[in-house]
Design a protein around this motif. Structure first.
Motif, short mmCIF file in Angstrom:
data_model
loop_
_atom_site.label_atom_id
_atom_site.label_comp_id
_atom_site.label_asym_id
_atom_site.label_seq_id
_atom_site.Cartn_x
_atom_site.Cartn_y
_atom_site.Cartn_z
N UNK A 178 37.06 -19.09 -35.28
CA UNK A 178 37.72 -17.83 -34.93
C UNK A 178 39.15 -17.79 -35.46
N UNK A 179 39.60 -16.61 -35.83
CA UNK A 179 40.97 -16.43 -36.32
C UNK A 179 41.90 -16.23 -35.12
N UNK A 180 42.40 -17.34 -34.58
CA UNK A 180 43.26 -17.31 -33.40
C UNK A 180 44.52 -18.12 -33.66
N UNK A 181 45.63 -17.73 -33.03
CA UNK A 181 46.80 -18.60 -33.07
C UNK A 181 46.69 -19.56 -31.87
N UNK A 182 47.61 -20.50 -31.78
CA UNK A 182 47.50 -21.52 -30.74
C UNK A 182 47.57 -20.94 -29.33
#
Length: 307
Positions: A178-182
């Motif tokens: 998935x394209x997620x930030x921390x």
């Protein structure tokens, strides 16, 4: 018995888990001796394991159908568990892009939660962890893709399975990216863990209810009447009989609820009412419900049990 390997990076998460489950039945101290030989790598093949178990008088049940890794939307979950007669302890890893959480549970209660970032995490016994880490260290390449990591993990699983019978040749391999930030990853992990543990608690409660119900049904089933006096006919209305239950007799419905007991009345049916008179005894003879005097069969939609 497990080997679960997880790779967590900014690109995503790869997780692999073997499918072996081994049940040990026998003396506790002898089980511990066998487990130590297995987990330390002294036992290297399934034949050796069976031979050692036989020498110690331990029975084994070996299956390769366990699901140790699974996917919940954009989170991968790996679990190892250890059961005792009194409790079940679980260790889980929840992984996604950028982050993972290690969760320890007793039953469905969380004992601890640890958080981590990009890493390789290995769950296993002494020998499987040692072998897996050695193979990964020897073959790891920088700038590798998730697919390449998955291929390496497959090689690891296959090589470890050839070295110890505590791991199966069968495995499950999962991947998410998935394209997620921390910050988003940590929030996703937190919400996933809360829901997953809540579902575990609900499953355990439902399982407990089913076990209690099954135990009660088994106990009641053992008391179903197959012989003896049921009661006395107190009224005849065409084909319908009113029967007063005798001492020690219970009438139950299909859900095992008590409908009537001693001196209370229940309804039964007879095909030929001319063969019945008031005061006749209703009995179960050779597992058939009938009138004692005439042998005329009667029927009912209740379960007759001894108290």
């Amino acid at each position: 018995m497990s080997l679960i390997i997880s790779y967590i990076s900014s690109k995503g998460c790869v997780m692999i888990g073997d499918k072996r489950r081994i049940g040990f039945l026998g003396d506790e101290k002898k089980r511990e001796i066998l487990e130590e030989k297995l987990y330390s790598g002294k036992v290297k093949t399934q034949n050796e394991l069976l031979k050692e178990a036989g020498a110690l008088g331990i029975s084994l049940k070996i299956t390769d159908d366990a699901q140790k890794v699974r996917k919940i939307d954009d989170v991968l979950v790996g679990e190892v568990k250890y059961r005792t007669p009194a409790k079940t302890m679980r260790k889980r890893i929840y992984g996604t892009s950028h982050a993972y959480n290690l969760v320890k549970l007793t039953g469905s209660s969380i004992d601890s939660v640890e958080q981590g970032g990009s890493s390789i995490v290995v769950f296993g016994n002494q020998i499987t962890k040692k072998l897996a880490n050695e193979i990964i260290s020897a073959q790891w390449k920088s700038k590798t893709t998730l697919q390449e990591v998955g291929e390496l993990f497959q090689k690891v699983m296959e090589k470890v399975a050839q070295t110890t019978p505590s791991v199966s040749e069968e495995y499950d391999l999962l991947l998410v990216h998935p394209a997620l930030d921390q910050k988003e990853s940590l929030a996703l992990l937190r919400s996933t863990i809360v829901q997953d543990v809540k579902e575990l608690a609900q499953w355990r409660a439902e399982l407990k209810d089913k076990m209690v119900t099954a135990a009660r049904e088994m106990e009641i089933t053992s008391r179903i009447m197959t012989e003896g006096v049921v009661g006395t006919v107190t009224c005849i209305d065409n084909h319908e009989l009113e029967v007063k239950l005798g001492k020690g007799v219970l009438a139950l419905d299909a859900k095992w609820n008590v409908l009537a007991q001693k001196d209370e009345k229940v309804k039964m049916m007879v095909e030929d009412p001319s063969q019945v008179t008031q005061g006749d005894l209703v009995v179960i003879r050779d597992e058939n419900l009938c009138i004692s005097r005439s042998g005329t069969n009667i029927s009912c939609d209740i379960i007759l049990c001894n108290e």
